[in-house]
Write a protein that holds these residues in place. Sequence first.
Motif, PDB file in Angstrom:
ATOM      1  N   ARG A 117       0.759  -1.180  -0.304  1.00 11.52           N
ATOM      2  CA  ARG A 117       0.205  -0.183   0.102  1.00 11.52           C
ATOM      3  C   ARG A 117       0.847   0.828   0.178  1.00 11.52           C
ATOM      4  O   ARG A 117       0.116   1.866  -0.917  1.00 11.52           O
ATOM      5  CB  ARG A 117      -0.964   0.226   1.118  1.00 11.52           C
ATOM      6  N   ASP A 118       2.430   1.666   0.673  1.00 14.91           N
ATOM      7  CA  ASP A 118       2.557   2.582   0.768  1.00 14.91           C
ATOM      8  C   ASP A 118       3.788   2.378   0.125  1.00 14.91           C
ATOM      9  O   ASP A 118       4.860   2.499   0.424  1.00 14.91           O
ATOM     10  CB  ASP A 118       2.784   2.629   2.283  1.00 14.91           C
ATOM     11  N   LEU A 119       3.346   2.828  -0.918  1.00 14.29           N
ATOM     12  CA  LEU A 119       4.293   2.663  -1.754  1.00 14.29           C
ATOM     13  C   LEU A 119       5.477   3.225  -2.574  1.00 14.29           C
ATOM     14  O   LEU A 119       5.940   4.049  -1.321  1.00 14.29           O
ATOM     15  CB  LEU A 119       3.193   2.689  -3.943  1.00 14.29           C
ATOM     16  N   GLY A 120       6.456   3.220  -3.387  1.00  9.39           N
ATOM     17  CA  GLY A 120       7.682   3.803  -3.627  1.00  9.39           C
ATOM     18  C   GLY A 120       9.113   3.114  -3.029  1.00  9.39           C
ATOM     19  O   GLY A 120       9.137   1.849  -2.668  1.00  9.39           O
ATOM     20  N   PRO A 121       9.979   2.918  -3.154  1.00  8.22           N
ATOM     21  CA  PRO A 121      11.613   2.924  -1.851  1.00  8.22           C
ATOM     22  C   PRO A 121      11.838   2.376  -0.608  1.00  8.22           C
ATOM     23  O   PRO A 121      10.707   3.297   0.064  1.00  8.22           O
ATOM     24  CB  PRO A 121      12.384   3.978  -2.695  1.00  8.22           C
ATOM     25  N   ALA A 122      12.084   2.054   0.135  1.00  9.40           N
ATOM     26  CA  ALA A 122      12.528   1.342   0.884  1.00  9.40           C
ATOM     27  C   ALA A 122      11.772   3.170   1.989  1.00  9.40           C
ATOM     28  O   ALA A 122      12.098   4.383   1.853  1.00  9.40           O
ATOM     29  CB  ALA A 122      14.052   1.506   1.791  1.00  9.40           C
ATOM     30  N   GLN A 123      11.050   2.397   3.042  1.00 11.51           N
ATOM     31  CA  GLN A 123      10.209   2.952   4.112  1.00 11.51           C
ATOM     32  C   GLN A 123      10.977   4.497   4.492  1.00 11.51           C
ATOM     33  O   GLN A 123      10.228   5.282   5.459  1.00 11.51           O
ATOM     34  CB  GLN A 123       9.245   2.440   4.090  1.00 11.51           C
ATOM     35  N   MET A 124      12.212   3.207   5.336  1.00  8.25           N
ATOM     36  CA  MET A 124      12.861   5.077   5.214  1.00  8.25           C
ATOM     37  C   MET A 124      13.599   5.932   5.283  1.00  8.25           C
ATOM     38  O   MET A 124      13.824   6.291   5.925  1.00  8.25           O
ATOM     39  CB  MET A 124      13.911   3.959   7.070  1.00  8.25           C
ATOM     40  N   SER A 125      12.896   5.888   4.086  1.00  5.92           N
ATOM     41  CA  SER A 125      13.796   7.310   3.435  1.00  5.92           C
ATOM     42  C   SER A 125      12.792   8.519   3.699  1.00  5.92           C
ATOM     43  O   SER A 125      11.997   8.576   4.392  1.00  5.92           O
ATOM     44  CB  SER A 125      13.518   6.462   1.561  1.00  5.92           C
ATOM     45  N   VAL A 126      13.856   9.263   3.161  1.00  5.87           N
ATOM     46  CA  VAL A 126      13.181  10.592   4.042  1.00  5.87           C
ATOM     47  C   VAL A 126      12.383  11.045   3.597  1.00  5.87           C
ATOM     48  O   VAL A 126      11.100  12.149   3.813  1.00  5.87           O
ATOM     49  CB  VAL A 126      14.405  12.041   3.968  1.00  5.87           C
ATOM     50  N   ASP A 127      11.275  10.644   2.285  1.00  2.67           N
ATOM     51  CA  ASP A 127      10.562  11.562   1.026  1.00  2.67           C
ATOM     52  C   ASP A 127       9.471  10.509   1.888  1.00  2.67           C
ATOM     53  O   ASP A 127       8.056  11.107   0.765  1.00  2.67           O
ATOM     54  CB  ASP A 127      10.873  11.281  -0.246  1.00  2.67           C
ATOM     55  N   ARG A 128       9.351  10.310   2.600  1.00  2.36           N
ATOM     56  CA  ARG A 128       8.316   9.733   3.196  1.00  2.36           C
ATOM     57  C   ARG A 128       7.598  10.455   4.014  1.00  2.36           C
ATOM     58  O   ARG A 128       8.144  10.968   5.264  1.00  2.36           O
ATOM     59  CB  ARG A 128       8.111   8.228   3.749  1.00  2.36           C
ATOM     60  N   PRO A 129       6.185  10.811   4.046  1.00  2.00           N
ATOM     61  CA  PRO A 129       5.807  11.881   5.110  1.00  2.00           C
ATOM     62  C   PRO A 129       5.813  10.743   6.326  1.00  2.00           C
ATOM     63  O   PRO A 129       5.155  12.058   7.603  1.00  2.00           O
ATOM     64  CB  PRO A 129       4.393  12.187   4.700  1.00  2.00           C
ATOM     65  N   SER A 130       4.981   9.511   6.358  1.00  2.00           N
ATOM     66  CA  SER A 130       4.724   8.631   7.557  1.00  2.00           C
ATOM     67  C   SER A 130       6.649   8.436   8.547  1.00  2.00           C
ATOM     68  O   SER A 130       6.589   7.887   9.192  1.00  2.00           O
ATOM     69  CB  SER A 130       4.347   7.752   7.500  1.00  2.00           C
ATOM     70  N   VAL A 131       7.583   9.081   7.741  1.00  2.00           N
ATOM     71  CA  VAL A 131       8.562   8.345   8.405  1.00  2.00           C
ATOM     72  C   VAL A 131       9.227   8.873   9.573  1.00  2.00           C
ATOM     73  O   VAL A 131       9.136   7.696  10.075  1.00  2.00           O
ATOM     74  CB  VAL A 131       9.726   8.697   7.120  1.00  2.00           C
ATOM     75  N   SER A 132       8.900  10.149  10.217  1.00  2.00           N
ATOM     76  CA  SER A 132       9.110  10.664  11.475  1.00  2.00           C
ATOM     77  C   SER A 132       8.088   9.721  11.898  1.00  2.00           C
ATOM     78  O   SER A 132       8.982   9.087  13.491  1.00  2.00           O
ATOM     79  CB  SER A 132       8.407  11.694  11.088  1.00  2.00           C
ATOM     80  N   GLU A 133       6.810   9.106  13.163  1.00  2.00           N
ATOM     81  CA  GLU A 133       6.190   8.324  12.901  1.00  2.00           C
ATOM     82  C   GLU A 133       6.457   6.872  13.402  1.00  2.00           C
ATOM     83  O   GLU A 133       6.516   6.241  13.917  1.00  2.00           O
ATOM     84  CB  GLU A 133       4.728   8.417  12.815  1.00  2.00           C
ATOM     85  N   ARG A 134       6.989   6.583  12.004  1.00  2.00           N
ATOM     86  CA  ARG A 134       7.056   4.932  11.789  1.00  2.00           C
ATOM     87  C   ARG A 134       9.078   4.702  12.365  1.00  2.00           C
ATOM     88  O   ARG A 134       8.662   4.277  13.506  1.00  2.00           O
ATOM     89  CB  ARG A 134       7.690   4.870   9.953  1.00  2.00           C
ATOM     90  N   SER A 135       9.698   5.324  12.092  1.00  2.00           N
ATOM     91  CA  SER A 135      10.791   5.600  13.296  1.00  2.00           C
ATOM     92  C   SER A 135      11.096   5.792  14.244  1.00  2.00           C
ATOM     93  O   SER A 135      11.077   4.824  15.694  1.00  2.00           O
ATOM     94  CB  SER A 135      12.204   6.410  12.720  1.00  2.00           C
TER      95      SER A 135
END
Length: 272
Positions: A36-54
Amino acid sequence: MKRHLPETELARDERFRRNKVEDQIFDPRNLAMATRDLGPAQMSVDRPSVSERSRSLMHGIFVGEIQALEGAGRTCFDFDDADAPFALKLDMARQCWDESRHVEISCKLADHMGTDIGEYGESTFLYAAACNTDPVMRLCGVNRALEGLAIDVFSSMKAFGETTEDPILTFCEDWMLADEVTHVKMGSDWMRRLTENDLDRRERALEFQRTVDKVFSLGGFRGESEENPIQITRKFRELAGFSQAECDEIAALAQQAMDDARSMVAAAAAAS
Ligand SMILES: [Fe+2]
Ligand SMILES: [Fe+2]
């Protein structure tokens, strides 16, 4: 003090909330992660949810550090020397020292990332794996499977810290990573030593390790493709006593887990 303390009796203050591990693992939001959360690796900085995820991931690591401390401490105490040699207990005591330091590092890292203790729930899967009555099962389930996962997580988060130019995150992850390689190596060495003359026991323990590895690969969380937020770290796993074939096996399990998640998401989409 009694031997074999159940997870229900772990000491926690009012800040901690207990999650059921199955709720977390079978949460459809996690299962959908692979597709669902498409694109390159999810810890990459261009994802809006990355802060919450980390932040959520690092809180999970923080409670894992507490349980790793508790589990290694229990192994020092739960067994007679005939079942767990004194030298193994000394290694577990050294691990307690390391895990205590990791708990302190994780608390300071949580402050740095703006997370409060108890902001996310705690599942006690790691401690449950450390309750096994066979020390070899503990070594495979905790030291090799879950601390092997910690190697992958710390290495991936260290890379994330480098990408985001965050030296505090980078150094914290790097220091904990170095210790985890030692813990996994102790697991590999003791597992082989204790089962030298009992290959059936070794196989049962390795099967338990595979089960744990599969659970924590669920939903494409870990793997070797760009889509996996946590990368399997072959270099450090080999230092920690994993053979190339064992790394291949974990990669295959991870791929299978991601394919299963995709099928489930597709089936759910078709049914709605
Ligand atoms: Fe640790
Ligand atoms: Fe550890």
